[in-house]
Design an enzyme around this catalytic site. Structure first.
Site, PDB file in Angstrom:
ATOM      1  N   VAL A  25      39.746  40.271  32.074  1.00 27.22           N
ATOM      2  CA  VAL A  25      38.923  39.223  32.707  1.00 27.22           C
ATOM      3  C   VAL A  25      37.526  39.829  32.825  1.00 27.22           C
ATOM      4  O   VAL A  25      37.023  41.098  32.449  1.00 27.22           O
ATOM      5  CB  VAL A  25      39.516  39.142  34.055  1.00 27.22           C
ATOM      6  CG1 VAL A  25      40.949  38.410  33.988  1.00 27.22           C
ATOM      7  CG2 VAL A  25      39.522  40.405  35.005  1.00 27.22           C
ATOM      8  N   SER A  26      36.410  38.647  33.254  1.00 23.89           N
ATOM      9  CA  SER A  26      35.014  38.877  32.984  1.00 23.89           C
ATOM     10  C   SER A  26      34.787  39.578  34.592  1.00 23.89           C
ATOM     11  O   SER A  26      33.640  40.282  34.439  1.00 23.89           O
ATOM     12  CB  SER A  26      34.468  37.837  33.143  1.00 23.89           C
ATOM     13  OG  SER A  26      34.729  37.018  31.626  1.00 23.89           O
TER      14      SER A  26
END
Length: 208
Positions: free
Chosen positions: A65-66
């Site tokens: 995920v970012s």
């Protein structure tokens, strides 16, 4: 002749793996009148010899995920990838990563590449293609191909738009940059993030 459970025990693999190998033509079986699989000892001996190098390798489930506020999304990815690997009878390990898809300098990605280059990986499983890298995927694909590592993508249709993902990546980069410039608790950092979000919303990206 051995049953599928007996054959799986002899080869040290899950019965699902044996079924998959049969579909791929790596091993054959005969069927009883009741439709049950039976494996000849000579076939088991041959595949045990041929597939020994593969059994020393593992499948890596890569989930990314970012930003740190996407913990639930990361959990969903891990669940999806783990279910996929289990259903296919893979002996697997999950590598979780945090960081922009624009950035190739991530701890988990580096570990994945190191394992692939040391010939410890048979497959890499990701939920979506860009969980590996948004830019530079083709280069990573070539590295994997050179080391005979197959990349398997669980879902080919993203649940987010390309623009949404780019916004998340951009905000992630700005968060890191502003934290280094002003400090993680700085009022200026918060103002910069809010200003970026406002610009995006003003241009029609109200989902941020």
């Amino acid at each position: 002749m051995y049953t599928i459970d007996e054959a799986s025990s002899i080869l040290g693999v899950h019965p699902t793996t044996l079924r998959r190998w049969e579909k791929e033509g790596k091993i054959t079986s005969s069927r009883t009148t009741g439709g049950h699989r039976r494996y000849a000892v000579e076939d088991l001996s041959a595949i045990k010899h041929d597939l020994k190098p593969l059994q020393d390798k593992i499948v890596i489930g890569y989930c990314r995920v970012s930003s740190s506020n996407q913990k639930e999304e990361l959990k969903r990815q891990v669940h999806t990838v783990s279910q996929y690997c289990s259903a296919n009878g893979y002996q697997f390990r999950i590598i979780k990563d945090l960081g922009s898809g624009l950035n190739d300098d991530k701890k988990g990605l580096k570990e994945l590449i190191r394992l692939a280059q040391s010939n410890q990986v048979e497959k890499v499983v990701v939920n979506y293609k860009d969980r590996l890298l948004r830019f530079g995927y083709e280069l990573l694909e070539q590295i994997c191909a050179f080391h005979h590592v197959k990349i398997e993508i669980v879902n080919h249709t993203e649940d987010k738009t390309y623009e949404q993902e780019l916004v998340e990546d951009m905000l992630s980069i700005i968060t890191v940059f502003s934290s280094r410039l002003y400090g993680s608790r700085s009022h200026k950092r918060k103002k910069l993030q809010q200003a970026v979000k406002q610009v995006i919303e003003d241009n029609g990206h109200a989902y941020v």
